[in-house]
Design a protein around this motif. Structure first.
Motif, PDB file in Angstrom:
ATOM      1  N   SER A  59      -2.262 -33.620  -9.010  1.00 31.39           N
ATOM      2  CA  SER A  59      -1.885 -32.258  -9.379  1.00 31.39           C
ATOM      3  C   SER A  59      -3.089 -31.461  -9.866  1.00 31.39           C
ATOM      4  O   SER A  59      -3.242 -30.292  -9.524  1.00 31.39           O
ATOM      5  N   LYS A  60      -3.943 -32.091 -10.662  1.00 27.62           N
ATOM      6  CA  LYS A  60      -5.139 -31.413 -11.158  1.00 27.62           C
ATOM      7  C   LYS A  60      -6.063 -31.040 -10.004  1.00 27.62           C
ATOM      8  O   LYS A  60      -6.657 -29.974  -9.986  1.00 27.62           O
ATOM      9  N   HIS A  61      -6.180 -31.935  -9.017  1.00 31.17           N
ATOM     10  CA  HIS A  61      -7.023 -31.647  -7.865  1.00 31.17           C
ATOM     11  C   HIS A  61      -6.450 -30.490  -7.053  1.00 31.17           C
ATOM     12  O   HIS A  61      -7.201 -29.638  -6.575  1.00 31.17           O
ATOM     13  N   LEU A  62      -5.139 -30.465  -6.888  1.00 33.05           N
ATOM     14  CA  LEU A  62      -4.511 -29.362  -6.161  1.00 33.05           C
ATOM     15  C   LEU A  62      -4.743 -28.037  -6.872  1.00 33.05           C
ATOM     16  O   LEU A  62      -5.039 -27.028  -6.233  1.00 33.05           O
ATOM     17  N   THR A  63      -4.607 -28.034  -8.180  1.00 37.19           N
ATOM     18  CA  THR A  63      -4.828 -26.816  -8.954  1.00 37.19           C
ATOM     19  C   THR A  63      -6.275 -26.362  -8.812  1.00 37.19           C
ATOM     20  O   THR A  63      -6.547 -25.180  -8.606  1.00 37.19           O
ATOM     21  N   ALA A  64      -7.206 -27.273  -8.887  1.00 36.68           N
ATOM     22  CA  ALA A  64      -8.622 -26.926  -8.726  1.00 36.68           C
ATOM     23  C   ALA A  64      -8.896 -26.405  -7.333  1.00 36.68           C
ATOM     24  O   ALA A  64      -9.632 -25.429  -7.157  1.00 36.68           O
ATOM     25  N   LEU A  65      -8.298 -27.035  -6.326  1.00 39.57           N
ATOM     26  CA  LEU A  65      -8.480 -26.559  -4.948  1.00 39.57           C
ATOM     27  C   LEU A  65      -7.886 -25.174  -4.766  1.00 39.57           C
ATOM     28  O   LEU A  65      -8.462 -24.325  -4.079  1.00 39.57           O
ATOM     29  N   SER A  66      -6.743 -24.925  -5.365  1.00 42.82           N
ATOM     30  CA  SER A  66      -6.123 -23.601  -5.273  1.00 42.82           C
ATOM     31  C   SER A  66      -7.018 -22.546  -5.901  1.00 42.82           C
ATOM     32  O   SER A  66      -7.201 -21.468  -5.342  1.00 42.82           O
ATOM     33  N   ALA A  67      -7.580 -22.853  -7.046  1.00 41.69           N
ATOM     34  CA  ALA A  67      -8.472 -21.912  -7.718  1.00 41.69           C
ATOM     35  C   ALA A  67      -9.709 -21.659  -6.869  1.00 41.69           C
ATOM     36  O   ALA A  67     -10.165 -20.521  -6.720  1.00 41.69           O
ATOM     37  N   ALA A  68     -10.249 -22.706  -6.266  1.00 40.52           N
ATOM     38  CA  ALA A  68     -11.427 -22.551  -5.405  1.00 40.52           C
ATOM     39  C   ALA A  68     -11.087 -21.717  -4.188  1.00 40.52           C
ATOM     40  O   ALA A  68     -11.888 -20.888  -3.737  1.00 40.52           O
ATOM     41  N   PHE A  69      -9.893 -21.894  -3.655  1.00 43.49           N
ATOM     42  CA  PHE A  69      -9.447 -21.137  -2.492  1.00 43.49           C
ATOM     43  C   PHE A  69      -9.383 -19.647  -2.819  1.00 43.49           C
ATOM     44  O   PHE A  69      -9.868 -18.814  -2.061  1.00 43.49           O
ATOM     45  N   ALA A  72       1.396 -21.986  -3.019  1.00 45.23           N
ATOM     46  CA  ALA A  72       2.212 -23.006  -3.680  1.00 45.23           C
ATOM     47  C   ALA A  72       2.612 -22.516  -5.069  1.00 45.23           C
ATOM     48  O   ALA A  72       1.845 -21.822  -5.734  1.00 45.23           O
ATOM     49  N   ALA A  73       3.796 -22.894  -5.486  1.00 43.98           N
ATOM     50  CA  ALA A  73       4.324 -22.457  -6.778  1.00 43.98           C
ATOM     51  C   ALA A  73       3.413 -22.816  -7.939  1.00 43.98           C
ATOM     52  O   ALA A  73       3.355 -22.095  -8.932  1.00 43.98           O
ATOM     53  N   ASP A  74       2.676 -23.919  -7.814  1.00 48.32           N
ATOM     54  CA  ASP A  74       1.818 -24.359  -8.918  1.00 48.32           C
ATOM     55  C   ASP A  74       0.355 -23.938  -8.731  1.00 48.32           C
ATOM     56  O   ASP A  74      -0.528 -24.438  -9.416  1.00 48.32           O
ATOM     57  N   ALA A  75       0.104 -23.018  -7.835  1.00 53.02           N
ATOM     58  CA  ALA A  75      -1.272 -22.578  -7.573  1.00 53.02           C
ATOM     59  C   ALA A  75      -1.864 -21.874  -8.791  1.00 53.02           C
ATOM     60  O   ALA A  75      -1.166 -21.191  -9.536  1.00 53.02           O
ATOM     61  N   ALA A  76      -3.146 -22.060  -8.968  1.00 57.49           N
ATOM     62  CA  ALA A  76      -3.864 -21.385 -10.051  1.00 57.49           C
ATOM     63  C   ALA A  76      -4.094 -19.938  -9.643  1.00 57.49           C
ATOM     64  O   ALA A  76      -4.581 -19.669  -8.549  1.00 57.49           O
ATOM     65  N   GLN A 105       4.773 -16.202  -1.669  1.00 56.09           N
ATOM     66  CA  GLN A 105       3.789 -15.411  -0.934  1.00 56.09           C
ATOM     67  C   GLN A 105       2.779 -14.840  -1.908  1.00 56.09           C
ATOM     68  O   GLN A 105       3.142 -14.315  -2.961  1.00 56.09           O
ATOM     69  N   TRP A 106       1.492 -14.938  -1.543  1.00 56.71           N
ATOM     70  CA  TRP A 106       0.455 -14.342  -2.372  1.00 56.71           C
ATOM     71  C   TRP A 106       0.609 -12.831  -2.356  1.00 56.71           C
ATOM     72  O   TRP A 106       0.898 -12.229  -1.320  1.00 56.71           O
ATOM     73  N   ALA A 107       0.403 -12.242  -3.525  1.00 62.68           N
ATOM     74  CA  ALA A 107       0.410 -10.786  -3.660  1.00 62.68           C
ATOM     75  C   ALA A 107      -0.870 -10.393  -4.384  1.00 62.68           C
ATOM     76  O   ALA A 107      -1.320 -11.102  -5.291  1.00 62.68           O
ATOM     77  N   TYR A 108      -1.440  -9.294  -3.964  1.00 63.13           N
ATOM     78  CA  TYR A 108      -2.644  -8.780  -4.609  1.00 63.13           C
ATOM     79  C   TYR A 108      -2.307  -7.432  -5.221  1.00 63.13           C
ATOM     80  O   TYR A 108      -1.788  -6.555  -4.537  1.00 63.13           O
ATOM     81  N   ASP A 109      -2.563  -7.293  -6.504  1.00 60.57           N
ATOM     82  CA  ASP A 109      -2.170  -6.095  -7.257  1.00 60.57           C
ATOM     83  C   ASP A 109      -0.689  -5.777  -7.044  1.00 60.57           C
ATOM     84  O   ASP A 109      -0.296  -4.622  -6.881  1.00 60.57           O
TER      85      ASP A 109
END
Length: 117
Positions: A4-14, A63-67, A83-87
């Motif tokens: 889970s920590k790796h997924l969160t880090a990958l999401s943040a990097a993405f 993903a629901a748990d994305a950073a 779905q990602w939203a920006y502003d």
């Protein structure tokens, strides 16, 4: 837990990579350089693009748990995906974009726009 920590880090990097790609091109793009769009018919952070629309304009899913980073949120779609939203505006790809940096959907129908930084 470690997974889970790796997924969160990958999401943040993405998301960070998306922001960096956007800065370089003057528009927002995903980590692969594919252009992201907003739709004028979306309102209140809710997507109005489903069915045939979503085939031509696939939602940029997360993903629901994305950073989350500044400016980015996740909004619920009626099919249960996020779905990602920006502003606060849901973001999409255009099926007609085949290579990174393509922006063939900009201005289509007067309602689709690249997200400019």
């Amino acid at each position: 837990m470690q997974y889970s920590k790796h997924l969160t880090a990958l999401s943040a990097a993405f998301i960070l990579a998306s922001s960096l790609a956007a800065q370089a091109a003057g528009m927002l793009a995903d980590a692969k350089g594919m252009t992201l769009y907003i739709f004028d018919k979306d309102a209140g952070g809710v997507s109005a693009c489903y069915d045939d629309c979503a085939v031509k304009w696939p939602p940029y899913l997360g993903a629901a748990d994305a950073a989350l980073t500044e400016g980015w949120t996740l909004v619920d779609r009626t099919d249960g995906t996020k779905q990602w939203a920006y502003d606060g505006k849901p973001t999409y790809y255009f099926a007609g974009d085949k290579a990174k940096g393509d922006a063939n959907g900009d201005g289509l129908g007067g309602v689709w726009h690249v997200i400019k930084e």
